[in-house]
Design a protein around this motif. Sequence first.
Motif, PDB file in Angstrom:
ATOM      1  N   GLU A   1       0.825  -1.207   0.000  1.00 42.12           N
ATOM      2  CA  GLU A   1       0.000   0.000   0.000  1.00 42.12           C
ATOM      3  C   GLU A   1       0.857   1.254   0.000  1.00 42.12           C
ATOM      4  OE1 GLU A   1      -2.303  -0.970   3.408  1.00 42.12           O
ATOM      5  OE2 GLU A   1      -3.881  -1.895   2.220  1.00 42.12           O
ATOM      6  N   GLU A   2       2.004   1.202   0.676  1.00 43.14           N
ATOM      7  CA  GLU A   2       2.912   2.347   0.686  1.00 43.14           C
ATOM      8  C   GLU A   2       3.382   2.660  -0.733  1.00 43.14           C
ATOM      9  OE1 GLU A   2       7.387   2.687   2.070  1.00 43.14           O
ATOM     10  OE2 GLU A   2       6.038   2.533   3.775  1.00 43.14           O
TER      11      GLU A   2
ATOM     12  N   TRP B   1       1.804   1.919  -3.455  1.00 41.78           N
ATOM     13  CA  TRP B   1       0.657   2.332  -4.274  1.00 41.78           C
ATOM     14  C   TRP B   1       0.142   3.706  -3.876  1.00 41.78           C
ATOM     15  CZ3 TRP B   1      -2.052  -2.851  -2.939  1.00 41.78           C
ATOM     16  CH2 TRP B   1      -1.481  -3.892  -3.677  1.00 41.78           C
ATOM     17  N   GLY B   2       0.557   4.202  -2.704  1.00 38.60           N
ATOM     18  CA  GLY B   2       0.049   5.475  -2.206  1.00 38.60           C
ATOM     19  C   GLY B   2      -1.349   5.349  -1.636  1.00 38.60           C
ATOM     20  N   THR B   3      -1.689   4.175  -1.117  1.00 37.09           N
ATOM     21  CA  THR B   3      -3.014   3.957  -0.530  1.00 37.09           C
ATOM     22  C   THR B   3      -2.858   3.527   0.920  1.00 37.09           C
ATOM     23  OG1 THR B   3      -3.049   1.627  -1.197  1.00 37.09           O
ATOM     24  CG2 THR B   3      -3.968   3.217  -2.743  1.00 37.09           C
ATOM     25  N   SER B   4      -3.966   3.363   1.600  1.00 38.44           N
ATOM     26  CA  SER B   4      -3.963   2.858   2.972  1.00 38.44           C
ATOM     27  C   SER B   4      -5.213   2.008   3.156  1.00 38.44           C
ATOM     28  CB  SER B   4      -3.952   4.017   3.969  1.00 38.44           C
ATOM     29  OG  SER B   4      -5.115   4.791   3.819  1.00 38.44           O
ATOM     30  N   PRO B   5      -5.229   1.158   4.201  1.00 37.49           N
ATOM     31  CA  PRO B   5      -6.411   0.318   4.418  1.00 37.49           C
ATOM     32  C   PRO B   5      -7.648   1.163   4.719  1.00 37.49           C
ATOM     33  CG  PRO B   5      -4.559  -0.357   5.816  1.00 37.49           C
ATOM     34  CD  PRO B   5      -4.183   0.924   5.169  1.00 37.49           C
ATOM     35  N   ALA B   6      -8.802   0.657   4.360  1.00 36.25           N
ATOM     36  CA  ALA B   6     -10.064   1.338   4.664  1.00 36.25           C
ATOM     37  C   ALA B   6     -10.335   1.236   6.159  1.00 36.25           C
ATOM     38  CB  ALA B   6     -11.213   0.705   3.883  1.00 36.25           C
ATOM     39  N   SER B   7     -10.934   2.261   6.708  1.00 36.21           N
ATOM     40  CA  SER B   7     -11.340   2.194   8.115  1.00 36.21           C
ATOM     41  C   SER B   7     -12.484   1.194   8.229  1.00 36.21           C
ATOM     42  CB  SER B   7     -11.803   3.569   8.596  1.00 36.21           C
ATOM     43  OG  SER B   7     -13.007   3.920   7.931  1.00 36.21           O
TER      44      SER B   7
ATOM     45  N   ASP C   1     -15.643   2.720   6.798  1.00 26.91           N
ATOM     46  CA  ASP C   1     -15.674   2.739   5.329  1.00 26.91           C
ATOM     47  C   ASP C   1     -15.886   1.337   4.767  1.00 26.91           C
ATOM     48  OD1 ASP C   1     -15.410   5.464   5.011  1.00 26.91           O
ATOM     49  OD2 ASP C   1     -13.224   5.393   4.783  1.00 26.91           O
TER      50      ASP C   1
END
Length: 70
Positions: A44-45, A47-53, A56
Amino acid sequence: MKARKLDLDVGDLVEIDGRRYEVAPDRMGGVTLESPITPMAELEEGWGTSPASAEDFERLTADYPTDDEG
């Protein structure tokens, strides 16, 4: 193209054409190359994303059918 002999041990990481591989034992007592298991946070780092809360995730999946097992 001439093949190269490498002195590798189980657990070593090698990079070939920009892709990482881990040296793993094979069933015949030798070694083979396998894609290493990459932690999701590292992917994810990149890809520039993070896990959904949790909120969400619930909002996005609320309409999906479930098997009522969990």
